[in-house]
Design a protein around this motif. Structure first.
Motif, PDB file in Angstrom:
ATOM      1  N   UNK A 170       0.838  -1.203   0.000  1.00 50.70           N
ATOM      2  CA  UNK A 170       0.000   0.000   0.000  1.00 50.70           C
ATOM      3  C   UNK A 170       0.875   1.257   0.000  1.00 50.70           C
ATOM      4  N   UNK A 171       1.858   1.287   0.883  1.00 46.03           N
ATOM      5  CA  UNK A 171       2.783   2.426   0.929  1.00 46.03           C
ATOM      6  C   UNK A 171       3.510   2.557  -0.408  1.00 46.03           C
ATOM      7  N   UNK A 172       3.986   1.446  -0.931  1.00 48.99           N
ATOM      8  CA  UNK A 172       4.736   1.491  -2.193  1.00 48.99           C
ATOM      9  C   UNK A 172       3.857   2.001  -3.330  1.00 48.99           C
ATOM     10  N   UNK A 173       2.636   1.509  -3.411  1.00 43.97           N
ATOM     11  CA  UNK A 173       1.751   1.951  -4.492  1.00 43.97           C
ATOM     12  C   UNK A 173       1.442   3.441  -4.395  1.00 43.97           C
ATOM     13  N   UNK A 174       1.203   3.928  -3.178  1.00 44.34           N
ATOM     14  CA  UNK A 174       0.923   5.354  -3.005  1.00 44.34           C
ATOM     15  C   UNK A 174       2.114   6.201  -3.418  1.00 44.34           C
ATOM     16  N   UNK A 175       3.292   5.826  -2.952  1.00 42.20           N
ATOM     17  CA  UNK A 175       4.472   6.631  -3.240  1.00 42.20           C
ATOM     18  C   UNK A 175       4.869   6.521  -4.711  1.00 42.20           C
ATOM     19  N   UNK A 176       4.744   5.347  -5.292  1.00 35.19           N
ATOM     20  CA  UNK A 176       5.095   5.181  -6.700  1.00 35.19           C
ATOM     21  C   UNK A 176       4.243   6.079  -7.583  1.00 35.19           C
ATOM     22  N   UNK A 177       2.956   6.175  -7.282  1.00 36.98           N
ATOM     23  CA  UNK A 177       2.047   6.978  -8.108  1.00 36.98           C
ATOM     24  C   UNK A 177       2.135   8.466  -7.801  1.00 36.98           C
ATOM     25  N   UNK A 178       2.735   8.818  -6.664  1.00 31.62           N
ATOM     26  CA  UNK A 178       2.718  10.221  -6.225  1.00 31.62           C
ATOM     27  C   UNK A 178       4.085  10.706  -5.779  1.00 31.62           C
ATOM     28  N   UNK A 179       5.152  10.101  -6.281  1.00 29.83           N
ATOM     29  CA  UNK A 179       6.493  10.380  -5.768  1.00 29.83           C
ATOM     30  C   UNK A 179       6.837  11.858  -5.802  1.00 29.83           C
ATOM     31  N   UNK A 180       6.476  12.524  -6.879  1.00 27.99           N
ATOM     32  CA  UNK A 180       6.856  13.935  -6.996  1.00 27.99           C
ATOM     33  C   UNK A 180       6.125  14.817  -6.004  1.00 27.99           C
ATOM     34  N   UNK A 181       5.094  14.283  -5.360  1.00 28.09           N
ATOM     35  CA  UNK A 181       4.361  15.052  -4.348  1.00 28.09           C
ATOM     36  C   UNK A 181       4.590  14.496  -2.946  1.00 28.09           C
ATOM     37  N   UNK A 182       5.744  13.895  -2.754  1.00 27.01           N
ATOM     38  CA  UNK A 182       6.165  13.417  -1.430  1.00 27.01           C
ATOM     39  C   UNK A 182       7.408  14.199  -1.030  1.00 27.01           C
ATOM     40  N   UNK A 183       7.383  14.800   0.138  1.00 23.91           N
ATOM     41  CA  UNK A 183       8.507  15.644   0.566  1.00 23.91           C
ATOM     42  C   UNK A 183       9.791  14.857   0.736  1.00 23.91           C
ATOM     43  N   UNK A 184       9.699  13.544   0.905  1.00 23.04           N
ATOM     44  CA  UNK A 184      10.897  12.739   1.075  1.00 23.04           C
ATOM     45  C   UNK A 184      11.459  12.172  -0.210  1.00 23.04           C
ATOM     46  N   UNK A 234      -4.204   9.043  -2.244  1.00 16.44           N
ATOM     47  CA  UNK A 234      -3.162   9.935  -1.743  1.00 16.44           C
ATOM     48  C   UNK A 234      -3.685  11.362  -1.607  1.00 16.44           C
ATOM     49  N   UNK A 235      -4.421  11.819  -2.593  1.00 13.85           N
ATOM     50  CA  UNK A 235      -4.991  13.169  -2.536  1.00 13.85           C
ATOM     51  C   UNK A 235      -5.952  13.296  -1.361  1.00 13.85           C
ATOM     52  N   UNK A 236      -6.755  12.269  -1.140  1.00 13.71           N
ATOM     53  CA  UNK A 236      -7.689  12.289  -0.005  1.00 13.71           C
ATOM     54  C   UNK A 236      -6.942  12.327   1.316  1.00 13.71           C
ATOM     55  N   UNK A 237      -5.932  11.471   1.475  1.00 18.01           N
ATOM     56  CA  UNK A 237      -5.197  11.415   2.737  1.00 18.01           C
ATOM     57  C   UNK A 237      -4.410  12.692   2.976  1.00 18.01           C
ATOM     58  N   UNK A 238      -3.856  13.273   1.927  1.00 18.48           N
ATOM     59  CA  UNK A 238      -3.135  14.534   2.113  1.00 18.48           C
ATOM     60  C   UNK A 238      -4.092  15.670   2.492  1.00 18.48           C
ATOM     61  N   UNK A 239      -5.271  15.678   1.916  1.00 24.42           N
ATOM     62  CA  UNK A 239      -6.243  16.713   2.290  1.00 24.42           C
ATOM     63  C   UNK A 239      -6.650  16.562   3.746  1.00 24.42           C
ATOM     64  N   UNK A 240      -6.920  15.328   4.166  1.00 30.13           N
ATOM     65  CA  UNK A 240      -7.259  15.093   5.564  1.00 30.13           C
ATOM     66  C   UNK A 240      -6.081  15.416   6.481  1.00 30.13           C
ATOM     67  N   UNK A 241      -4.891  15.100   6.017  1.00 26.76           N
ATOM     68  CA  UNK A 241      -3.693  15.312   6.830  1.00 26.76           C
ATOM     69  C   UNK A 241      -3.336  16.758   7.050  1.00 26.76           C
ATOM     70  N   UNK A 242      -3.903  17.649   6.247  1.00 28.87           N
ATOM     71  CA  UNK A 242      -3.633  19.082   6.395  1.00 28.87           C
ATOM     72  C   UNK A 242      -4.630  19.781   7.291  1.00 28.87           C
ATOM     73  N   UNK A 243      -5.686  19.098   7.700  1.00 28.51           N
ATOM     74  CA  UNK A 243      -6.745  19.703   8.515  1.00 28.51           C
ATOM     75  C   UNK A 243      -6.335  19.657   9.986  1.00 28.51           C
ATOM     76  N   UNK A 244      -5.613  20.682  10.433  1.00 26.30           N
ATOM     77  CA  UNK A 244      -5.054  20.678  11.784  1.00 26.30           C
ATOM     78  C   UNK A 244      -6.134  20.596  12.862  1.00 26.30           C
TER      79      UNK A 244
END
Length: 616
Positions: A142-156, A229-239
């Protein structure tokens, strides 16, 4: 609490690691000794008392994202401090004070290299998520699939490394993952610096594309992985919902988030009662208490407030005796990282000057690092002779760095160097270019006649010691007629302005900064410079680019064990992609009846509250 390299474009000090300032309270006198953080005898042992609250000072450190894979545009290095106690990395760095992999705390029971170091087999431990579901190899895919599809939008993300370097992933069973790599890797590098930056996250709870949507296997297609990934990042920004969102309640680390205050960044952990690891929390609560400055934090310690763990400003080491009399123990440990001033090589105004190696050499030779270590940090700092600290990362420092580095403090050499390249040097004034051009005795390409040596240094506010360090640099640079204007800003403001500038992308609107100093970049167990000094590296915001540097960095990653490290290190030290600065030790102050704090883990900032307990 923990910072791992490559997780943020700009990673800075752990919550307490860089705190240093003058105390504004009363005198504590002299006396008392700072204990060695490597020693387990910093405090006396005693019977375990279960429960209790530990309040930890959080100085000028405001996380703003909770999903463990922050966007590439999010440069807040404090986010990993918030998230890693809940979602730890596959490989856990540091075992007590030792700079080694900790086999007990990591998520793997073994890591095996084969096929000429082109294949990595991970055996996952039989652990559970906090909701009782097992941790499995599906969580890794799951982690690999998310990062592979969204690598350029991962800070690491670093181009060419994970996930680019993985040709295929297989999961032969529920607890085994096999990575086939595109090339052979140095196992030390791949384990210590790649696997140590990858957490597992719960596929069974997070593989969805909306709040009300069902959990499925959306990540198994590229389009689905992007949507998740887009969903989780949106949720992850809601402080405002960090502590209430059910997504973030499913953890595999020792702690769960009980509260988070979006206005000041304070937060509270409670134990994950289902934690499978060996060090199950003993205290009932850990409170990260925010302070805007380290002066306020130290005054709170001295006032006898509820602070249980804090930091000792290094120019207040005379307070040790008073703090010990107040019931605190004090210990220090070197920090594994590299501190420096980043030059913007493509600033429209001063970029041409900063691209000249001889000007960077003169700037470095006018920094009196030895004096800064002594006067600002009271001796508790790495000297900053190059890209690798002398003590905190094991035996990696080269003889050149150990001997003082290629550019020790020397105003006379700096002045002679500038004069040899066509500058009229005016000590105490402003030096100007008298010989424009590109010849060996000229100022260099893009530098105009009469151009002054004037730069603005932007740096993180909130620490008097940082103010003092940069004031000292401003003063010593003036000996070579180099005028430094200082500008301090809150950290989040600073990193918001520090946009990457490169030879191919340096718009004047976003590359207006000239020199930047924000603390330090932390290292993993293997202190190589990928991401920092190679072309296009995620933390290479100043645009430094050298084919030779790229080749040397690659040799440390892809060569045989230990091959080429000294060559890389000495080249980086000499080429000055950054201006090297001292890196202070972490000085931790904690109540004497709080056990388990020492020996301090340099890779967690000394903060591992899962092993802490009160004795009374």
């Amino acid at each position: 609490m923990r910072i791992h390299r490559r997780l943020a474009v700009i990673s800075v000090a752990v919550t307490l690691g860089m705190a240093a300032t003058a105390c504004s309270g009363g005198s504590g006198g002299s006396g008392g000794a700072i204990g060695n953080g490597n020693s387990a005898t910093a405090t006396a042992k005693g019977p375990v008392k279960r429960g209790g609250t530990v309040t930890v000072a959080e100085v000028a450190a405001t996380p703003n994202f909770i999903f463990p894979f922050a966007p590439a545009t999010n440069t807040d290095g404090y986010n990993v401090n918030l998230t890693s106690p809940m979602w730890p990395m596959l490989v856990y760095s540091g075992d007590g004070a030792q700079s080694v992999v900790n086999p007990q705390e990591g998520l793997t029971s073994s890591i095996t290299y084969g096929d000429g170091d082109k294949q990595v087999t991970l055996d996952l431990k039989d652990w559970n998520w906090s909701d009782g579901q097992p941790i499995t190899s599906r969580d890794f895919t799951f982690v690999y699939n998310l990062i592979k599809a969204n690598a350029s939008n991962w800070s690491g993300y670093i181009a060419g490394l994970f996930p680019d370097d993985v040709s295929s992933v297989s999961a032969p069973d529920a607890h085994t993952v096999v990575l086939n790599l595109t090339k052979a890797y140095n196992p030390s590098f791949f384990t210590d610096d790649v696997l140590s930056t990858i957490p597992l996250v719960p596929q069974h709870a997070w593989d969805k594309t909306s709040v009300s949507g069902a959990v499925g296997n959306a990540d198994e297609t590229t389009a689905g992985a992007k949507a998740v990934y887009a969903f989780l990042q949106k949720q992850g920004a809601d402080m405002a919902t960090f502590a209430s969102n059910p997504l973030w309640s499913v953890v595999d680390g020792p702690w769960k988030l009980a509260s988070f205050t979006s206005s000041d960044g304070g937060y509270t952990y409670v134990p994950n009662t289902a934690y499978s690891g060996p060090d199950k929390p003993i205290v009932a609560k850990v409170v990260e208490s925010p302070f805007t400055t380290d002066t306020a934090e130290l005054n709170a310690l001295r006032s006898g407030s509820s602070l249980d763990v804090g930091s000792l400003p290094l120019n207040d080491v005379q307070q040790v005796g008073a703090l010990q009399a107040d019931g605190y123990a004090v210990a220090d440990v070197p920090i594994p990282g590299v501190a420096g001033i980043i030059p913007d090589l493509y600033n429209p105004q001063v970029g041409p000057a900063l691209r000249q190696l001889y000007i960077r050499q003169a700037l470095e030779e006018l920094i009196n690092r030895t004096q800064i270590v002594s006067k600002v940090y009271s001796g508790y700092a790495d000297p900053g002779n190059g890209p690798v600290p002398l003590k905190a990362t094991g035996p990696w420092a080269s003889p050149l760095e150990q001997s003082g580095g290629p550019y020790p403090y020397s105003p006379s050499k700096a002045d002679a160097l500038l004069q040899a390249h066509g500058w009229k040097v005016v000590p105490g004034g402003t030096s100007t270019c008298q010989s424009p051009g590109t010849g060996p005795t000229d100022c260099g390409a893009g530098i105009t006649a009469g151009e002054p040596l004037k730069f603005q240094l932007d740096y993180d506010s909130g620490s008097t010691a940082t103010d003092e360090q940069n004031a000292a640099i401003q003063s010593s640079e003036a000996q070579g007629g180099i005028t430094i204007t200082l500008k301090s800003e809150p950290f989040n403001t600073l990193i918001g302005e520090a946009t990457p500038c490169t030879a191919t992308a340096h718009p004047a609107s976003s590359c207006g900064w000239q020199l930047l100093e924000y603390g330090y970049n932390p290292y993993g167990l293997y202190p190589v410079g990928d991401g920092f000094f190679n072309t296009g590296g995620s933390s290479n915001i100043g645009g430094y680019s050298s084919p030779e540097m790229d080749q040397l960095v690659n040799a440390t990653e892809f060569g045989a064990q230990g091959t080429g490290f000294t060559a890389y290190e000495d080249y980086a030290a000499s080429q000055l992609p950054w201006l090297w600065l001292p890196l202070q030790n972490q000085i931790l102050v904690y109540r004497k009846n709080l056990q388990g704090v020492a020996p301090l883990n340099p890779f967690s900032g000394g903060l591992n509250p899962e092993v802490w307990y009160y004795t009374s």
